[in-house]
Design a protein around this motif. Structure first.
Motif, PDB file in Angstrom:
ATOM      1  N   ALA A  85     -25.263  18.520  11.557  1.00 23.87           N
ATOM      2  CA  ALA A  85     -25.517  18.691  10.126  1.00 23.87           C
ATOM      3  C   ALA A  85     -25.124  17.434   9.351  1.00 23.87           C
ATOM      4  CB  ALA A  85     -24.756  19.897   9.595  1.00 23.87           C
ATOM      5  N   ALA A  86     -24.019  16.805   9.729  1.00 20.80           N
ATOM      6  CA  ALA A  86     -23.594  15.575   9.060  1.00 20.80           C
ATOM      7  C   ALA A  86     -24.571  14.440   9.329  1.00 20.80           C
ATOM      8  CB  ALA A  86     -22.195  15.186   9.524  1.00 20.80           C
ATOM      9  N   ALA A  87     -25.043  14.336  10.572  1.00 20.94           N
ATOM     10  CA  ALA A  87     -26.007  13.286  10.913  1.00 20.94           C
ATOM     11  C   ALA A  87     -27.320  13.486  10.175  1.00 20.94           C
ATOM     12  CB  ALA A  87     -26.239  13.272  12.418  1.00 20.94           C
ATOM     13  N   LYS A  88     -27.748  14.736  10.065  1.00 19.20           N
ATOM     14  CA  LYS A  88     -28.998  15.048   9.366  1.00 19.20           C
ATOM     15  C   LYS A  88     -28.893  14.702   7.878  1.00 19.20           C
ATOM     16  CE  LYS A  88     -31.612  18.550  10.681  1.00 19.20           C
ATOM     17  NZ  LYS A  88     -32.066  19.936  10.898  1.00 19.20           N
ATOM     18  N   ALA A  89     -27.711  14.922   7.303  1.00 22.66           N
ATOM     19  CA  ALA A  89     -27.501  14.644   5.881  1.00 22.66           C
ATOM     20  C   ALA A  89     -27.101  13.185   5.627  1.00 22.66           C
ATOM     21  CB  ALA A  89     -26.424  15.571   5.325  1.00 22.66           C
ATOM     22  N   GLY A  90     -26.909  12.398   6.693  1.00 25.02           N
ATOM     23  CA  GLY A  90     -26.545  10.999   6.539  1.00 25.02           C
ATOM     24  C   GLY A  90     -25.083  10.788   6.178  1.00 25.02           C
ATOM     25  N   ARG A  91     -24.257  11.761   6.473  1.00 21.56           N
ATOM     26  CA  ARG A  91     -22.818  11.652   6.193  1.00 21.56           C
ATOM     27  C   ARG A  91     -22.085  11.200   7.448  1.00 21.56           C
ATOM     28  NH1 ARG A  91     -23.423  17.226   4.094  1.00 21.56           N
ATOM     29  NH2 ARG A  91     -22.384  17.722   6.047  1.00 21.56           N
ATOM     30  N   THR A  92     -20.807  10.886   7.275  1.00 22.21           N
ATOM     31  CA  THR A  92     -19.979  10.539   8.425  1.00 22.21           C
ATOM     32  C   THR A  92     -19.686  11.809   9.227  1.00 22.21           C
ATOM     33  OG1 THR A  92     -17.958  10.834   7.140  1.00 22.21           O
ATOM     34  CG2 THR A  92     -18.893   8.603   7.225  1.00 22.21           C
ATOM     35  N   PRO A  93     -19.411  11.655  10.500  1.00 22.73           N
ATOM     36  CA  PRO A  93     -19.087  12.839  11.311  1.00 22.73           C
ATOM     37  C   PRO A  93     -17.857  13.554  10.762  1.00 22.73           C
ATOM     38  CG  PRO A  93     -19.403  10.915  12.715  1.00 22.73           C
ATOM     39  CD  PRO A  93     -19.429  10.430  11.305  1.00 22.73           C
ATOM     40  N   PRO A  94     -17.779  14.854  10.955  1.00 26.20           N
ATOM     41  CA  PRO A  94     -16.646  15.615  10.410  1.00 26.20           C
ATOM     42  C   PRO A  94     -15.344  15.305  11.149  1.00 26.20           C
ATOM     43  CG  PRO A  94     -17.990  17.008  11.795  1.00 26.20           C
ATOM     44  CD  PRO A  94     -18.713  15.697  11.678  1.00 26.20           C
ATOM     45  N   ASP A  95     -14.257  15.450  10.431  1.00 26.17           N
ATOM     46  CA  ASP A  95     -12.928  15.308  11.027  1.00 26.17           C
ATOM     47  C   ASP A  95     -12.678  16.527  11.906  1.00 26.17           C
ATOM     48  OD1 ASP A  95     -10.323  14.456  11.508  1.00 26.17           O
ATOM     49  OD2 ASP A  95      -9.557  15.514   9.752  1.00 26.17           O
ATOM     50  N   VAL A  96     -12.097  16.318  13.084  1.00 24.69           N
ATOM     51  CA  VAL A  96     -11.869  17.448  13.992  1.00 24.69           C
ATOM     52  C   VAL A  96     -10.929  18.477  13.384  1.00 24.69           C
ATOM     53  CG1 VAL A  96     -12.380  16.239  16.133  1.00 24.69           C
ATOM     54  CG2 VAL A  96     -10.062  16.240  15.263  1.00 24.69           C
ATOM     55  N   ASN A  97     -10.025  18.056  12.510  1.00 25.06           N
ATOM     56  CA  ASN A  97      -9.097  19.001  11.889  1.00 25.06           C
ATOM     57  C   ASN A  97      -9.767  19.887  10.849  1.00 25.06           C
ATOM     58  OD1 ASN A  97      -6.893  18.150  13.403  1.00 25.06           O
ATOM     59  ND2 ASN A  97      -6.483  16.490  11.988  1.00 25.06           N
ATOM     60  N   ALA A  98     -10.961  19.501  10.401  1.00 21.60           N
ATOM     61  CA  ALA A  98     -11.681  20.300   9.413  1.00 21.60           C
ATOM     62  C   ALA A  98     -12.438  21.464  10.053  1.00 21.60           C
ATOM     63  CB  ALA A  98     -12.651  19.417   8.642  1.00 21.60           C
ATOM     64  N   ILE A  99     -12.676  21.384  11.352  1.00 16.30           N
ATOM     65  CA  ILE A  99     -13.403  22.435  12.066  1.00 16.30           C
ATOM     66  C   ILE A  99     -12.376  23.321  12.746  1.00 16.30           C
ATOM     67  CG2 ILE A  99     -15.055  22.902  13.900  1.00 16.30           C
ATOM     68  CD1 ILE A  99     -16.112  20.021  13.287  1.00 16.30           C
TER      69      ILE A  99
END
Length: 150
Positions: A85-99
């Motif tokens: 989802a982050a790659a599709k939206a052009g954002r940086t990959p999510p932080d592992v602590n956020a998941i």
């Protein structure tokens, strides 16, 4: 140093549980994050947070490691979806602590001390999981593990 481990064919469910669960069992709500590894014994080790604050490591040891594959695959799929989802939206990959995957764990605690480079001992906590429950992608409750032998 003498190797005091028994051969794997000599380990029974009872002796395994007596070695793992030396303290009283308790029920805990832990949020697991996609920081997963395997120990030298093949145990599944997952980093998580107790009460969303205290970092702990949840250990799915022995025969329970095989049953914990559902937990491992759920966490990995959550991370993969968030990354896509982050790659599709052009954002940086999510932080592992956020998941985080909320898991209800029944188990016992053990503390570990590790020495840092400056020589200070740091205490970390490990939760040895006996039984656990979590919601899968469809919202169904997934149960795993079994109570230890007395």
């Amino acid at each position: 140093m003498q190797n005091r481990r028994r051969a794997s064919k000599e380990i029974t469910h009872r002796s395994e549980d007596q070695g793992l669960f030396k303290k009283d069992l308790g029920q805990f709500r832990v949020s697991l994050v996609p920081h997963i590894k395997r120990s030298s014994r093949g145990d599944l080790v997952v980093r998580g947070y107790l009460n969303d604050r205290r970092e702990v490591f949840v250990i799915f040891a022995g025969r329970r490691a095989k049953e914990a594959l559902a937990v491992e695959s759920r966490i990995k799929s959550m991370f993969a979806r968030a990354s896509q989802a982050a790659a599709k939206a052009g954002r940086t990959p999510p932080d592992v602590n956020a998941i985080r995957l909320p898991v209800h764990v029944e188990g016992s605690w053990r503390s570990r001390f590790q020495r840092d480079v400056s020589g200070w001992d740091h205490r970390s906590f490990q939760l040895l999981a006996s039984r656990w429950a979590f919601s899968d992608a469809d919202g169904m409750t997934n149960l795993g593990g079994r109570p230890p032998f007395s």
